[in-house]
Design an enzyme around this catalytic site. Structure first.
Site, PDB file in Angstrom:
ATOM      1  N   ASP A  61      -7.698  -5.691  -0.072  1.00  0.00           N
ATOM      2  CA  ASP A  61      -8.145  -6.606  -1.121  1.00  0.00           C
ATOM      3  C   ASP A  61      -7.759  -8.058  -0.871  1.00  0.00           C
ATOM      4  O   ASP A  61      -8.196  -8.939  -1.609  1.00  0.00           O
ATOM      5  CB  ASP A  61      -7.575  -6.149  -2.476  1.00  0.00           C
ATOM      6  CG  ASP A  61      -8.233  -4.874  -2.955  1.00  0.00           C
ATOM      7  OD1 ASP A  61      -9.447  -4.734  -2.733  1.00  0.00           O
ATOM      8  OD2 ASP A  61      -7.544  -4.021  -3.528  1.00  0.00           O
ATOM      9  N   HIS A  74       0.857  -1.188   0.000  1.00  0.00           N
ATOM     10  CA  HIS A  74       0.000   0.000   0.000  1.00  0.00           C
ATOM     11  C   HIS A  74       0.888   1.232   0.000  1.00  0.00           C
ATOM     12  O   HIS A  74       1.950   1.230   0.621  1.00  0.00           O
ATOM     13  CB  HIS A  74      -0.902   0.007   1.244  1.00  0.00           C
ATOM     14  CG  HIS A  74      -2.076   0.902   1.078  1.00  0.00           C
ATOM     15  ND1 HIS A  74      -2.006   2.249   1.294  1.00  0.00           N
ATOM     16  CD2 HIS A  74      -3.344   0.639   0.681  1.00  0.00           C
ATOM     17  CE1 HIS A  74      -3.192   2.782   1.046  1.00  0.00           C
ATOM     18  NE2 HIS A  74      -4.020   1.837   0.658  1.00  0.00           N
TER      19      HIS A  74
HETATM   20  N1  CMC Z   1       4.306  -7.600  -4.065  1.00  0.00           N
HETATM   21  C1  CMC Z   1       5.642  -7.572  -4.146  1.00  0.00           C
HETATM   22  N2  CMC Z   1       6.379  -6.435  -4.084  1.00  0.00           N
HETATM   23  C2  CMC Z   1       5.706  -5.299  -3.924  1.00  0.00           C
HETATM   24  C3  CMC Z   1       4.310  -5.251  -3.800  1.00  0.00           C
HETATM   25  C4  CMC Z   1       3.603  -6.459  -3.887  1.00  0.00           C
HETATM   26  N3  CMC Z   1       2.274  -6.479  -3.817  1.00  0.00           N
HETATM   27  N4  CMC Z   1       3.913  -3.968  -3.655  1.00  0.00           N
HETATM   28  C5  CMC Z   1       5.028  -3.227  -3.670  1.00  0.00           C
HETATM   29  N5  CMC Z   1       6.113  -4.024  -3.850  1.00  0.00           N
HETATM   30  C6  CMC Z   1       7.499  -3.611  -3.958  1.00  0.00           C
HETATM   31  C7  CMC Z   1       7.778  -3.123  -5.393  1.00  0.00           C
HETATM   32  O1  CMC Z   1       8.182  -4.188  -6.237  1.00  0.00           O
HETATM   33  C8  CMC Z   1       8.874  -2.132  -5.147  1.00  0.00           C
HETATM   34  O2  CMC Z   1      10.068  -2.830  -4.909  1.00  0.00           O
HETATM   35  P1  CMC Z   1      11.488  -2.247  -5.373  1.00  0.00           P
HETATM   36  O3  CMC Z   1      11.649  -0.966  -4.605  1.00  0.00           O
HETATM   37  O4  CMC Z   1      12.459  -3.312  -5.018  1.00  0.00           O
HETATM   38  O5  CMC Z   1      11.352  -1.993  -6.852  1.00  0.00           O
HETATM   39  C9  CMC Z   1       8.469  -1.481  -3.824  1.00  0.00           C
HETATM   40  O6  CMC Z   1       7.705  -2.457  -3.144  1.00  0.00           O
HETATM   41  C10 CMC Z   1       7.639  -0.216  -4.024  1.00  0.00           C
HETATM   42  O7  CMC Z   1       6.520  -0.549  -4.870  1.00  0.00           O
HETATM   43  P2  CMC Z   1       5.657   0.533  -5.637  1.00  0.00           P
HETATM   44  O8  CMC Z   1       4.712  -0.164  -6.531  1.00  0.00           O
HETATM   45  O9  CMC Z   1       6.554   1.569  -6.251  1.00  0.00           O
HETATM   46  O10 CMC Z   1       4.946   1.244  -4.411  1.00  0.00           O
HETATM   47  P3  CMC Z   1       3.565   1.951  -4.396  1.00  0.00           P
HETATM   48  O11 CMC Z   1       3.501   2.762  -3.170  1.00  0.00           O
HETATM   49  O12 CMC Z   1       3.290   2.650  -5.684  1.00  0.00           O
HETATM   50  O13 CMC Z   1       2.618   0.659  -4.293  1.00  0.00           O
HETATM   51  C11 CMC Z   1       0.659  -0.476  -4.694  1.00  0.00           C
HETATM   52  C12 CMC Z   1       1.341   0.619  -3.897  1.00  0.00           C
HETATM   53  C13 CMC Z   1      -0.690  -0.756  -4.034  1.00  0.00           C
HETATM   54  C14 CMC Z   1       0.424   0.026  -6.134  1.00  0.00           C
HETATM   55  C15 CMC Z   1       1.511  -1.741  -4.725  1.00  0.00           C
HETATM   56  O14 CMC Z   1       1.791  -2.197  -3.424  1.00  0.00           O
HETATM   57  C16 CMC Z   1       0.878  -2.847  -5.554  1.00  0.00           C
HETATM   58  O15 CMC Z   1       0.954  -2.816  -6.790  1.00  0.00           O
HETATM   59  N6  CMC Z   1       0.230  -3.856  -4.886  1.00  0.00           N
HETATM   60  C17 CMC Z   1      -0.452  -4.930  -5.580  1.00  0.00           C
HETATM   61  C18 CMC Z   1      -1.809  -4.462  -6.073  1.00  0.00           C
HETATM   62  C19 CMC Z   1      -2.788  -4.287  -4.941  1.00  0.00           C
HETATM   63  O16 CMC Z   1      -2.922  -5.127  -4.073  1.00  0.00           O
HETATM   64  N7  CMC Z   1      -3.516  -3.172  -4.993  1.00  0.00           N
HETATM   65  C20 CMC Z   1      -4.541  -2.835  -3.989  1.00  0.00           C
HETATM   66  C21 CMC Z   1      -4.133  -1.648  -3.180  1.00  0.00           C
HETATM   67  S1  CMC Z   1      -5.111  -1.365  -1.717  1.00  0.00           S
HETATM   68  C22 CMC Z   1      -6.706  -1.117  -2.247  1.00  0.00           C
HETATM   69  C23 CMC Z   1      -6.904  -0.014  -3.201  1.00  0.00           C
HETATM   70  O17 CMC Z   1      -6.232   1.005  -3.190  1.00  0.00           O
HETATM   71  O18 CMC Z   1      -7.819  -0.154  -4.010  1.00  0.00           O
END
Ligand code: CMC
Length: 377
Positions: A314, A260
């Site tokens: 989720d 998140h």
């Molecule tokens: N699994 C594995 N690694 C992860 C995950 C994950 N679910 N989420 C983040 N990371 C890692 C990512 O690979 C990155 O690693 P590195 O720095 O080594 O490249 C680091 O953490 C930062 O990730 P980011 O995507 O740049 O961070 P963010 O703040 O933009 O991510 C997120 C937020 C929700 C987009 C992301 O965690 C994600 O894609 N999660 C999976 C999709 C998901 O479950 N979404 C629902 C979110 S909550 C409900 C909603 O908002 O609707």
């Protein structure tokens, strides 16, 4: 005035708001200052909607009026049903919902967004009609007639009834209502921001909500709940969870339902949903998906918790809906049915001191290029 560019606007405030707050380090989510755990224990989805929209818990007479107004606006016009009938049955329910919500704006007066009474009735109609549209589409695409809403049924009970024409198990309606509370609002997320940008143009609220629905659909936002259940089905057994997680992470693929932007600990909504899973499965029999999910959480936690990545809202919600027999691709529309309250609360707040969103950009292209005639390219 030059500013640092923040990809994804991470950490950049887009509004001042008193609707909800997240403490991402402590794992706390409050609606109008009240923790979501307390609302799930004591409130209902409709009371929580009132709280979000109007800033205070309703008095008994206000709650009665609000409940009655919502109950009496659940029906949708036959033309909306006809519109749904024209859409391809294999299309995604979020697309059907978005189309129907945009079309609602053609039937009702919503353009006078400076008129408080018009805005009240727009909010009532949107909260009341989204479940009817979702349930109608769920049935129409299988060739079944929609089930009309029943005024004497509570909000969640009525929705589950419209899906199946059966009154749900009493625990189901209670748990489903808690799920709606947990999804009703979540500060400045992608769909809320999308809605605010649309609202800032003084577009009508049906257009605001339709644009938010579009943003919610994506797998990085509300669409993740579908993908979680598909992932758990693919893993198929708790014994395969570790290998699956290791493979995904080694391939640098994200695990759906984890991570998140704001929470660096377990999402408090995931904790409540997990408790709801346990209540549901104790009363109505186990879920194989839940056992797999627990193993995924454990094994993924070994690699991800150190980076502040934990299950989000989720991760466990879809397992509950799956147990209730709800199709996977309806999960995100259920999210929308709840989140419409939050979107509308932000819409009303935005209108109080509206300023058109018109951000800047950092231009990275060229200047003064000559136009090359087609024959010379
Ligand atoms: N699994 C594995 N690694 C992860 C995950 C994950 N679910 N989420 C983040 N990371 C890692 C990512 O690979 C990155 O690693 P590195 O720095 O080594 O490249 C680091 O953490 C930062 O990730 P980011 O995507 O740049 O961070 P963010 O703040 O933009 O991510 C997120 C937020 C929700 C987009 C992301 O965690 C994600 O894609 N999660 C999976 C999709 C998901 O479950 N979404 C629902 C979110 S909550 C409900 C909603 O908002 O609707």
């Amino acid at each position: 005035m030059p500013h640092d560019f923040m990809p994804g606007l991470a950490g950049v405030p887009a509004a001042t708001s008193s609707i909800s707050d997240v403490d991402g380090q402590q794992g706390v989510l409050e609606y109008r200052g009240i923790r979501v755990e307390e609302l799930c224990a004591q409130s209902s989805f409709l009371e929580t909607s009132y709280l979000l929209l109007f800033g205070r818990l309703p008095a008994a007479s206000q709650l009665e009026q609000w409940t009655s107004d919502i109950s009496h606006h659940r029906r949708v016009k036959f033309r909306i049903v006809d519109l749904l009938k024209c859409l391809p049955e294999h299309g995604h329910p979020m697309d059907a919902l978005q189309a129907a919500v945009a079309a609602l704006g053609m039937f009702y007066p919503g353009r006078q967004v400076k008129d408080a009474e018009t805005n009240y009735w727009s909010a009532v109609r949107l909260i009341a009609k989204l479940p009817t549209i979702v349930a109608a589409w769920a049935r129409l695409r299988h060739g079944d007639d929609p089930i009309p809403p029943q005024d004497d049924l509570e909000f969640s009970e009525n929705f589950l009834y419209m899906l199946t024409e059966r009154r749900p198990h009493p625990l189901w309606k209670e748990i489903f209502d808690d799920c709606l509370i947990l999804h009703a609002e979540h500060t400045m997320n992608a769909s809320t921001f999308t809605g605010l940008v649309t609202a800032s143009t003084l577009a009508d609220p049906y257009t605001v909500v339709a644009s938010s629905i579009g943003a919610l659909k994506g797998p990085l936002h509300g669409g993740a709940n579908e993908e979680v259940v598909q992932m758990l089905r693919e893993i198929a057994s708790p014994d395969h969870a570790q290998a699956y997680v290791e493979q995904q992470l080694a391939a640098r693929r994200k695990l759906m339902g984890f991570g998140h932007r704001v929470y660096k600990v377990k999402d408090p909504r995931a904790t409540v949903l997990q408790r709801l899973c346990e209540r549901l499965f104790q009363e109505c029999g186990p879920s194989p998906l839940y056992t797999i999910a627990l193993e995924v959480e454990r094994t993924a936690g070994e690699s991800l918790n150190g980076k502040g990545i934990y299950p989000n809202v989720d991760f466990y919600s879809g397992i509950i809906y799956d147990k209730m027999g709800i199709d996977v691709n309806l999960f995100t529309p259920l999210f929308a049915m709840a989140r419409v309250s939050g979107w509308l609360a932000h819409w009303l707040e935005q209108l109080q001191e509206n300023k058109l969103f018109r951000p800047d950009q950092i231009y990275s292209g060229e200047h003064n290029r000559p136009y090359v005639p087609l024959a010379q390219r």
